[in-house]
Scaffold this active site. Sequence first.
Site, PDB file in Angstrom:
ATOM      1  N   LYS A 175       0.718  -1.284   0.076  1.00  0.00           N
ATOM      2  CA  LYS A 175       0.023   0.174  -0.046  1.00  0.00           C
ATOM      3  C   LYS A 175       0.948   1.313   0.083  1.00  0.00           C
ATOM      4  O   LYS A 175       1.899   1.320   0.232  1.00  0.00           O
ATOM      5  CB  LYS A 175      -0.812   0.159   1.344  1.00  0.00           C
ATOM      6  CG  LYS A 175      -0.204  -0.074   2.718  1.00  0.00           C
ATOM      7  CD  LYS A 175      -1.161  -0.274   3.674  1.00  0.00           C
ATOM      8  CE  LYS A 175      -0.304  -0.274   4.927  1.00  0.00           C
ATOM      9  NZ  LYS A 175      -1.356  -0.913   6.006  1.00  0.00           N
ATOM     10  N   ARG A 233     -10.702  -0.501  14.391  1.00  0.00           N
ATOM     11  CA  ARG A 233     -10.371   0.359  13.215  1.00  0.00           C
ATOM     12  C   ARG A 233     -11.178  -0.062  12.034  1.00  0.00           C
ATOM     13  O   ARG A 233     -11.951   0.694  11.481  1.00  0.00           O
ATOM     14  CB  ARG A 233      -8.911   0.335  12.926  1.00  0.00           C
ATOM     15  CG  ARG A 233      -8.380   1.412  11.987  1.00  0.00           C
ATOM     16  CD  ARG A 233      -6.881   1.261  11.659  1.00  0.00           C
ATOM     17  NE  ARG A 233      -6.333   0.080  11.060  1.00  0.00           N
ATOM     18  CZ  ARG A 233      -5.018  -0.184  10.556  1.00  0.00           C
ATOM     19  NH1 ARG A 233      -4.394   0.848  10.672  1.00  0.00           N
ATOM     20  NH2 ARG A 233      -4.672  -1.170  10.152  1.00  0.00           N
ATOM     21  N   TYR A 279      16.611  30.388   9.022  1.00  0.00           N
ATOM     22  CA  TYR A 279      15.559  31.131   9.519  1.00  0.00           C
ATOM     23  C   TYR A 279      15.482  31.319  11.052  1.00  0.00           C
ATOM     24  O   TYR A 279      15.773  30.290  11.667  1.00  0.00           O
ATOM     25  CB  TYR A 279      14.002  30.237   9.055  1.00  0.00           C
ATOM     26  CG  TYR A 279      13.801  30.627   7.657  1.00  0.00           C
ATOM     27  CD1 TYR A 279      13.477  31.555   7.053  1.00  0.00           C
ATOM     28  CD2 TYR A 279      13.493  29.387   6.767  1.00  0.00           C
ATOM     29  CE1 TYR A 279      13.145  31.777   5.629  1.00  0.00           C
ATOM     30  CE2 TYR A 279      13.162  29.408   5.562  1.00  0.00           C
ATOM     31  CZ  TYR A 279      12.873  30.799   4.917  1.00  0.00           C
ATOM     32  OH  TYR A 279      12.671  30.637   3.638  1.00  0.00           O
ATOM     33  N   MET A 321      12.493  24.410   3.578  1.00  0.00           N
ATOM     34  CA  MET A 321      11.581  23.656   2.583  1.00  0.00           C
ATOM     35  C   MET A 321      12.598  22.904   1.455  1.00  0.00           C
ATOM     36  O   MET A 321      12.102  21.702   1.340  1.00  0.00           O
ATOM     37  CB  MET A 321      10.625  24.462   1.818  1.00  0.00           C
ATOM     38  CG  MET A 321       9.709  23.870   0.846  1.00  0.00           C
ATOM     39  SD  MET A 321       8.624  24.900  -0.170  1.00  0.00           S
ATOM     40  CE  MET A 321       7.660  25.535   0.972  1.00  0.00           C
TER      41      MET A 321
END
Length: 343
Positions: A33, A128, A242, A290
């Site tokens: 998956k 679940r 930053y 980022m």
Amino acid sequence: MATATLSIDLTALTDNWRRLNAMCGALAGAVVKADAYGLGLKQVADALATAGARVFFVAAAEEGAALRKILGPGPVINVFSGHMAGDTDLIGQAQLTPMLNSIDQMSRHMETLPGHGFGIQLDTGMNRLGMEAAEWQALRDLALAQKPALIMSHLACADEPDAPMNARQLQTFREMTAGVTAPRSLAATGGTLLGPDYHFDMVRPGIGVYGGLPFVDAKPVVTLDVPVIQIRDVAPGETVGYGNTWTARSPSRIATISAGYADGIIRAMGPRAALYTESSAVPVVGRISMDLIGVDVTGLAEEPESLQLLGRHQSVDTLAEFAGTIGYEILTSLGARYRRVYC
Ligand SMILES: *Cc1c(COP(=O)(O)O)cnc(C)c1O
């Protein structure tokens, strides 16, 4: 090139599957998956099929349809989410086997695809997915008459061998499936490692195949090498990144490397994670951005062209711990920008 290289060792991956497979009496399935835990569905599924895997598990019918195109007819593709409204065509055309989770799903399946194979997922306490005892009671005879391909449940605490929940769920699964002749499955990676009581007719390892805990003896599968874009000298008192969170105390050499939180390098791991050369560790400095990370390379004899974040020095699970998460999340967050190399 500023793109980081993610190397995926398919030999180690298939070796991990073979070793988990060898722990139990019957052929193991393989859970692929989420794009094979972020490592690439096509390459991983092809490698596992070549290694002998015949039963695959995915989370959703769309993933199953993509997998069918890769594997062709033959291998079994089981879908954990069962038969949802809108899935019927995919399940029918791609020959998927839904693990039916409720009376609603059972009715939908019988009405829309009569005679098409299915499995049953039972809830043994995780709350679940799966049918609860009362639901199963009501449906059991009807379902068993249709010869389900698999009856499965999932353990909530299998990564903690001492958790009393394991034995409780095992007992519940045995009670709910007493007298059933259909094949049964309870264990993912953690359950496979709990021993033969948990194996039944099929185990469903995922994370262990990809080199993660709780399979302590797994071979590492991923390596991440990040290019250095620039190296600069900073004087005492100067700051990096930053928010000025890091200040040089002495004259320092700072490398800026080309990856960041958009590539799955979670900001929270920054203060504890290191980058590696062949032989040395160098610390992350300042905040992870980022697309960029600052690294203090003052101590290195040579200027590195790239630095390694994941590999033999620092595993997926080590990084996960630094970020306050689990190896599964590190793997499935690995960025789409990496150049992926399979070996
Ligand atoms: C994801 C999943 C697995 C595989 O679990 P791992 O811990 O990665 O081995 C097996 N069964 C079910 C129902 C799952 O959701």
